[in-house]
Design an enzyme around this catalytic site. Structure first.
Site, short mmCIF file in Angstrom:
data_model
loop_
_atom_site.label_atom_id
_atom_site.label_comp_id
_atom_site.label_asym_id
_atom_site.label_seq_id
_atom_site.Cartn_x
_atom_site.Cartn_y
_atom_site.Cartn_z
N GLU A 68 -8.82 2.25 -2.05
CA GLU A 68 -9.58 1.94 -0.84
C GLU A 68 -10.29 3.16 -0.26
O GLU A 68 -9.75 4.26 -0.27
CB GLU A 68 -8.61 1.40 0.21
CG GLU A 68 -9.21 1.05 1.54
CD GLU A 68 -8.17 0.51 2.49
OE1 GLU A 68 -7.10 0.10 2.04
OE2 GLU A 68 -8.44 0.50 3.69
N GLU A 118 -4.08 -7.70 4.85
CA GLU A 118 -3.23 -6.57 5.24
C GLU A 118 -2.40 -6.99 6.44
O GLU A 118 -2.91 -7.59 7.38
CB GLU A 118 -4.09 -5.36 5.58
CG GLU A 118 -3.29 -4.14 6.01
CD GLU A 118 -4.15 -2.94 6.31
OE1 GLU A 118 -5.38 -3.11 6.45
OE2 GLU A 118 -3.62 -1.82 6.38
N TYR A 123 -2.44 11.56 6.30
CA TYR A 123 -2.75 10.22 6.79
C TYR A 123 -1.78 9.18 6.22
O TYR A 123 -1.47 9.19 5.02
CB TYR A 123 -4.19 9.80 6.38
CG TYR A 123 -4.30 8.32 6.50
CD1 TYR A 123 -4.19 7.49 5.39
CD2 TYR A 123 -4.34 7.73 7.76
CE1 TYR A 123 -4.18 6.11 5.52
CE2 TYR A 123 -4.33 6.36 7.90
CZ TYR A 123 -4.24 5.55 6.78
OH TYR A 123 -4.20 4.19 6.92
N TRP A 159 -11.29 12.06 8.92
CA TRP A 159 -9.84 11.76 9.05
C TRP A 159 -9.52 10.47 8.34
O TRP A 159 -10.28 9.52 8.35
CB TRP A 159 -9.45 11.61 10.52
CG TRP A 159 -8.03 11.15 10.63
CD1 TRP A 159 -6.90 11.90 10.41
CD2 TRP A 159 -7.58 9.80 10.87
NE1 TRP A 159 -5.79 11.14 10.54
CE2 TRP A 159 -6.16 9.83 10.82
CE3 TRP A 159 -8.23 8.60 11.12
CZ2 TRP A 159 -5.38 8.69 11.01
CZ3 TRP A 159 -7.46 7.46 11.32
CH2 TRP A 159 -6.06 7.53 11.28
N ARG A 176 -13.45 -5.15 2.99
CA ARG A 176 -12.30 -4.96 3.89
C ARG A 176 -12.60 -5.28 5.35
O ARG A 176 -11.77 -5.02 6.21
CB ARG A 176 -11.86 -3.50 3.79
CG ARG A 176 -11.20 -3.13 2.49
CD ARG A 176 -9.72 -3.44 2.52
NE ARG A 176 -9.00 -2.52 3.40
CZ ARG A 176 -8.01 -2.90 4.20
NH1 ARG A 176 -7.66 -4.18 4.26
NH2 ARG A 176 -7.38 -2.03 4.95
N GLU A 207 -13.53 -1.54 6.10
CA GLU A 207 -12.83 -1.74 7.39
C GLU A 207 -13.61 -1.13 8.55
O GLU A 207 -13.45 -1.56 9.68
CB GLU A 207 -11.42 -1.16 7.33
CG GLU A 207 -11.35 0.34 7.29
CD GLU A 207 -9.92 0.85 7.21
OE1 GLU A 207 -9.14 0.34 6.38
OE2 GLU A 207 -9.58 1.75 7.99
N ASP A 254 -4.91 4.01 -0.26
CA ASP A 254 -6.03 4.22 0.66
C ASP A 254 -6.41 5.71 0.67
O ASP A 254 -5.61 6.53 1.13
CB ASP A 254 -5.60 3.77 2.07
CG ASP A 254 -6.77 3.65 3.03
OD1 ASP A 254 -6.58 3.01 4.08
OD2 ASP A 254 -7.85 4.18 2.73
N ARG A 294 0.86 -1.16 0.00
CA ARG A 294 0.00 0.00 0.00
C ARG A 294 0.90 1.22 0.00
O ARG A 294 1.85 1.29 0.81
CB ARG A 294 -0.90 0.01 1.25
CG ARG A 294 -1.94 1.11 1.21
CD ARG A 294 -2.62 1.31 2.54
NE ARG A 294 -1.80 2.13 3.43
CZ ARG A 294 -2.29 2.68 4.54
NH1 ARG A 294 -3.56 2.47 4.88
NH2 ARG A 294 -1.51 3.43 5.32
N HIS A 330 -8.85 6.85 2.33
CA HIS A 330 -9.23 7.00 3.74
C HIS A 330 -10.45 7.90 3.96
O HIS A 330 -10.41 8.84 4.77
CB HIS A 330 -8.04 7.53 4.54
CG HIS A 330 -7.96 6.93 5.91
ND1 HIS A 330 -8.37 7.57 7.04
CD2 HIS A 330 -7.53 5.72 6.32
CE1 HIS A 330 -8.19 6.81 8.10
NE2 HIS A 330 -7.68 5.67 7.70
C1 CS2 Z 1 -6.11 2.06 7.55
C2 CS2 Z 1 -6.05 1.83 9.02
O1 CS2 Z 1 -4.80 0.11 7.30
C3 CS2 Z 1 -5.72 0.80 6.80
O2 CS2 Z 1 -6.32 0.51 5.76
O3 CS2 Z 1 -7.36 2.53 7.11
O4 CS2 Z 1 -4.71 1.84 9.40
C4 CS2 Z 1 -6.79 2.83 9.87
O5 CS2 Z 1 -6.30 4.14 9.63
C5 CS2 Z 1 -6.56 2.48 11.34
O6 CS2 Z 1 -6.94 1.14 11.54
C6 CS2 Z 1 -7.35 3.38 12.27
O7 CS2 Z 1 -7.19 2.94 13.60
MG MG Z 2 -7.92 1.73 5.25
#
Ligand code: CS2
Ligand code: MG
Length: 407
Positions: free
Chosen positions: A241, A344, A163, A407, A288, A267, A215, A151, A217
């Protein structure tokens, strides 16, 4: 017929070896111990309380073999259900009971799920850098560790913090210690001007075969997401993502209709119902959901089965803020699930490996859960107890005008 075992004790361990982890320990009358991961980054104590105050008393005396019945009991019996705190709590119990079932039968959990459908599980990890040279160095280092997929996250000119990126190339840990979240400034237009150029340079650097993931995010509007997707189509990404905030699922129709870049979301989802329309309308290519935050193995395998009908694959969340217990559970599910594409894996600090002694292993870009009975993780409670909880919160993000964004 021998007397069924019963749950005799339920304990919640909160420890902070380099970062906070919440671990559930279920002990039976016959002395079997099952472990579950109840970590929820930035809201750890909420899950610890949900388990200690509202779940543990209900589990004492229950038959640990009744994994699915316990899942239904905790899910439907809560009335106020779904959401990350509830479903991480249910997930932790589910993992612990699968662990106990494996230990009671002497079988690794993947065997109880139908046995292996593959020999090992493809994994991806994080490569990060503030500028292109740093990004390429990080990618080369990860590829040198055998990873076949990475990633890629990059800094953005004009922003102080982005991020997923550190300025010194060290591993990125989003949850900052302290009683208040850090505040970051986000500028989606600056990101959209810059990220495609970096990813294009990355693809030129690594060649066509390395899996590249990115990502976003949760930070784009549907139009921005469609534009970004279209700009990346020729790079052959493994996936793009979380392009938009995942709770607004309708907008994915707009994005899906305007770009063929593979999309991954989930996620932050906690139940199969949050994935349902994205799957049945084929709006995504990868789900995810994480085995701990989405209610355990018992629910994630339902999500996998639904996704499989529409040829959608799993690529479960596996950041540093799920413990080696959840990673183990994800790998047992992954070894036994046909449409499990990739896991991941951010890796852990040596101290975390020492506290969570695990049978799973990483080798040559792939992971395997190991052959130990149950999930194959034992927790060194004494060592963990030396690292008490410390308040830590995920950052928040504001636009340049000061308004809140994701965020
Ligand atoms: C991120 C995560 O790994 C990822 O795909 O979206 O690291 C996410 O930022 C964290 O799990 C938040 O605690
Ligand atoms: Mg993520």
């Amino acid at each position: 017929m021998s007397k069924p075992d019963r749950i005799a004790a339920v304990d919640v361990l909160v420890a902070s070896p380099t970062r906070n982890f919440v671990t559930l320990k279920v002990t039976t009358e016959q002395g079997l111990v099952g472990w579950g991961d109840a970590t929820l980054n930035g809201r750890e104590l909420a899950v610890a309380s949900y388990l200690r105050d509202h779940v543990a008393p209900l589990l004492i005396g229950r038959d640990p073999a009744r994994v699915e019945d316990t899942w239904q009991y905790l899910y439907r019996g809560a009335y106020w259900r779904r959401g990350p705190v509830t479903m991480t709590s249910v997930g932790a119990v589910d993992l612990a009971l699968w662990d106990i079932k494996g230990k009671a039968t002497g079988q690794p959990v993947y065997q109880l799920l139908g046995g292996a459908v593959r020999d090992r599980i493809l994994s991806y990890t994080h490569a990060t850098g503030w500028d292109v040279p740093q990004v390429l160095d990080s990618i080369d280092a990860r590829l040198g560790e055998g990873f076949r997929a990475v990633r890629v996250q990059t800094g953005v000119p004009g922003l102080e913090v982005v991020y997923g990126v550190t300025r010194d190339g060290t591993a990125y840990e989003p949850a900052g210690r302290g009683i208040a979240p850090a505040e970051e400034t986000w500028d989606a237009d600056a990101y959209l001007r810059h990220a495609p150029k970096v990813l294009e340079e990355v693809r030129s650097h690594v060649g066509p075969e390395v899996g590249l993931l990115h990502d976003a995010h949760h930070r784009l509007t549907p139009n921005q997401a469609a534009r970004l997707g279209r700009s990346l189509e020729d790079l052959g990404l493994f996936w793009l993502e979380d392009v938009t905030p995942a709770e607004n699922q309708e907008v994915l129709r707009t994005v899906r209709g305007r770009t063929t870049v593979p999309l991954a979301i989930g996620e932050v989802f906690n139940t199969v119902w949050e994935c349902q329309s994205l799957i049945t309308e084929q709006l995504i290519d990868y789900v995810r959901c994480c085995v701990s935050h989405a209610g355990g193995i018992s629910q994630l395998r339902r999500i996998a089965a639904l996704a499989d009908v529409w040829q959608i694959q799993l690529g479960p969340h596996g950041p540093s803020d799920i413990s080696p217990v959840a990673l183990a559970a994800s790998l047992h599910l992954g070894l036994a699930t046909t449409n499990f594409a990739i896991q991941e894996y951010m890796g852990y600090d040596p101290l975390v490996h020492e506290i969570f002694r695990h049978a799973w292993s990483y080798e040559d870009g792939h992971l395997h859960p190991g052959e130990a009975a149950g999930l194959g993780v034992e927790v060194d409670e004494e060592l963990a107890s030396r690292y008490p909880y410390q308040p830590a919160y995920l950052p928040v993000a504001r636009r340049r005008d000061g308004s809140m964004t994701d965020w």
